[in-house]
Design an enzyme around this catalytic site. Structure first.
Site, mmCIF file in Angstrom:
data_model
loop_
_atom_site.group_PDB
_atom_site.id
_atom_site.type_symbol
_atom_site.label_atom_id
_atom_site.label_comp_id
_atom_site.label_asym_id
_atom_site.label_seq_id
_atom_site.Cartn_x
_atom_site.Cartn_y
_atom_site.Cartn_z
ATOM 1 N N LYS A 157 0.829 -1.193 0.000
ATOM 2 C CA LYS A 157 0.000 0.000 0.000
ATOM 3 C C LYS A 157 0.873 1.256 0.000
ATOM 4 C CE LYS A 157 -0.413 2.345 3.372
ATOM 5 N NZ LYS A 157 0.600 2.888 4.292
ATOM 6 N N LYS A 178 -2.117 -8.016 12.054
ATOM 7 C CA LYS A 178 -1.916 -7.864 13.498
ATOM 8 C C LYS A 178 -2.828 -8.832 14.246
ATOM 9 C CE LYS A 178 -0.751 -2.943 13.199
ATOM 10 N NZ LYS A 178 0.553 -2.680 13.808
ATOM 11 N N HIS A 180 -5.673 1.340 6.406
ATOM 12 C CA HIS A 180 -5.743 0.753 7.743
ATOM 13 C C HIS A 180 -7.053 1.101 8.476
ATOM 14 C CE1 HIS A 180 -1.669 -0.045 6.817
ATOM 15 N NE2 HIS A 180 -1.132 1.066 7.273
HETATM 16 C C1 BG6 Z 1 2.212 2.414 7.497
HETATM 17 C C2 BG6 Z 1 2.253 3.880 7.215
HETATM 18 O O1 BG6 Z 1 1.368 1.767 6.588
HETATM 19 O O2 BG6 Z 1 1.730 2.211 8.810
HETATM 20 C C3 BG6 Z 1 3.127 4.596 8.223
HETATM 21 O O3 BG6 Z 1 2.766 4.095 5.920
HETATM 22 C C4 BG6 Z 1 2.688 4.262 9.633
HETATM 23 O O4 BG6 Z 1 3.088 5.997 8.018
HETATM 24 C C5 BG6 Z 1 2.555 2.760 9.815
HETATM 25 O O5 BG6 Z 1 3.651 4.774 10.527
HETATM 26 C C6 BG6 Z 1 1.948 2.423 11.158
HETATM 27 O O6 BG6 Z 1 2.014 1.050 11.351
HETATM 28 P P1 BG6 Z 1 2.045 0.418 12.796
HETATM 29 O O7 BG6 Z 1 2.047 -1.047 12.554
HETATM 30 O O8 BG6 Z 1 3.283 0.926 13.450
HETATM 31 O O9 BG6 Z 1 0.799 0.905 13.461
#
Ligand code: BG6
Length: 484
Positions: free
Chosen positions: A142, A176, A234
């Protein structure tokens, strides 16, 4: 069990994602016995590295990701790695080198850890070099495109070479453990489902807050912003899992069909609703965790148009029978006070209280699903404070901590997802129609911001985000959940 012997080819194999996530996760899979002895990883880049250079770089990346003991098999993992230089769209000899590096007859996975506009040329390069063997899979990262038009283009280009069933679109939030647990919580317990609708739920909050800034990714981030980087993928995926109807089975298409229906039911955020129901922010200088940090505009790696959003809050509505009238507030930001991802379901007050005038909010309970850190589930209920006289009510939490309940290490998102790709299971990957539907909903918001030159509201680094985000809930007498 270990997967079949596979040649896993990673384009962008020496890049940031590869070093920070892919190679360390593959090492963990290997260490825990989930890679077949014959599986090999071919890192492809333009860097002209030797295998030895790549292995040095990979060893450093693995060590900075997790502690490595003598018996963790790092050397045998490194032996699986090799590097091939390919200039996609350039000198065709690179493709011949890649062909020589692959073993005929093995499973093949091509992981494209590169900007999405390269996906088409890489897939065509693979086809022209005769590398797309039957059963070959492709993995896409993504953000897939930057709007609906470009996402369709990427999907169509990839689809010329790989069927949908062989196309694995990563949204690492789906990997996750706590996100998968959301489905178990909802569909393997009886007590929530009867309450899971507009009759009993006042609203839902979905937050993904981070203390980090954009770091070295300023160039990418400038062209994306938080809406494309976090919300389109997300946050909408979390919304889907929270709002979807029970699928008939835990099957790749049964689950994805239900998620798609949620995206299709999202009320369009257009016209005046963009002004009233969306907030964009950008971090200014401030203090995070006791450390002074610069604002977004002073991050290294400009130049910038200056108006990129690093924070988004919005009010979404799932316009269907179950959810009509229930706001889903989504919020994400960088350089916030805490790193925290959680889903908060706030229940309605009891229809009639027999404790009038009691302090507190009688009956309004809260279910908090904490995705990270301190993964767990908190259910806030009203209880009576001990003492004589008229009952005094107090909200008290029931707490479930995953770390206490399941002391074994949980696999990280990328470990889980890479294992699924190697095993050929696409359930936790995003289908083409889902990605496109998510863009269809997100596009008009970004367009309206651009057309109206909506400037981001500056918030101090280390804060709870811009004031507008608080007004978004405040005007209906609601507040963001801010508890530790
Ligand atoms: C990524 C984004 O997809 O997800 C980042 O591009 C972000 O900007 C990250 O920091 C956050 O992922 P996690 O797993 O640390 O919540």
């Amino acid at each position: 069990p270990a997967s079949e012997p596979t040649d896993l080819v990673v384009f962008g194999g020496t890049g940031d994602l590869s070093m920070r996530k892919l190679l360390p996760s593959l090492h963990l899979l290997d260490r825990d016995g989930h890679l077949d002895a014959g599986t090999r990883v071919v890192a492809v880049s333009r860097d002209g590295l030797t295998d030895a250079d790549l292995r040095d770089k990979a060893a450093a990346a693995v060590r900075s990701h997790h502690e490595v003991d003598d018996n963790d098999g790092l050397n045998s993992f490194l032996d699986r790695l090799s590097h091939v230089t390919v200039d996609v769209g350039g000198d065709p000899r690179g493709w011949e080198d890649l062909a020589r590096a692959l073993v005929p007859g093995r499973d093949r996975v091509f992981h494209l850890a590169v900007p999405p506009m390269l996906s088409g040329s890489i897939c065509r390069g693979l086809r022209d070099a005769g590398l797309v063997a039957p059963g070959a899979r492709v993995v896409l990262e993504k953000p897939l495109g930057r709007d609906l038009v470009s996402a369709r283009e990427v999907n169509a280009e990839v689809a010329e070479i790989f069927p949908e069933s062989a196309t694995y679109r990563i949204d690492h939030y789906l990997g996750k453990e706590t996100v998968q647990n959301l489905l178990v919580l909802r569909f393997a317990n009886v007590f929530l489902e009867p309450l899971w609708n507009s009759r009993w739920i006042d609203h839902v909050q979905i937050t993904a807050a981070e203390t980090v800034g954009v770091g070295g990714r300023r160039g990418y981030y400038d062209s994306a912003g938080a809406m494309r980087d976090m919300v389109q993928n997300h946050l909408l995926q979390l919304l889907c899992l929270t709002a979807m109807e029970p699928p008939s089975s835990y099957d790749r298409d049964a689950v994805r069909n239900e998620k798609l229906k949620v995206l299709q039911a999202l009320a369009p955020l257009t016209g005046d609703r963009v002004d009233t129901d969306t907030v964009r922010g950008q971090y200014g200088p401030g203090t995070v965790g006791g450390e002074e940090v610069v604002g977004y505009l002073d991050e290294a790696g400009g130049p910038s148009t200056g108006d990129t959003e690093t924070f988004v809050a919005l009010r979404a509505e799932v316009a269907n029978w179950r959810w009509a009238g229930v706001p889903f507030y989504l919020r994400t930001g960088k350089r916030m006070a805490h790193t925290r991802s959680e889903i908060v379901v706030r229940f309605r007050e009891v229809p009639h209280t027999i404790f009038p005038g009691a302090d507190g909010r009688p009956g309004a309970g809260e279910l908090v699903i904490r995705l990270q850190p301190d993964e767990g589930i908190h259910l806030t209920m009203s209880a009576k404070e001990p003492g004589a006289g008229a009952p005094r009510l107090r909200p008290v939490p029931l707490r479930l901590s995953f770390a206490d309940t399941f002391p074994n290490r949980s696999p990280e998102a990328y470990e889980r997802l890479l294992a699924d790709v190697l095993a050929g299971d696409p359930t936790l990957f995003v289908r083409r129609d889902e990605v496109e539907e998510a863009w269809r909903w997100v596009d008009p918001v970004i367009e309206a911001w651009t057309d109206r030159n909506t400037p981001p509201e500056i918030y101090p680094s280390g804060s709870a985000g811009p004031a507008g985000a608080h007004r978004l809930l405040g005007r209906n007498g609601r507040t963001w959940y801010e508890q530790e």
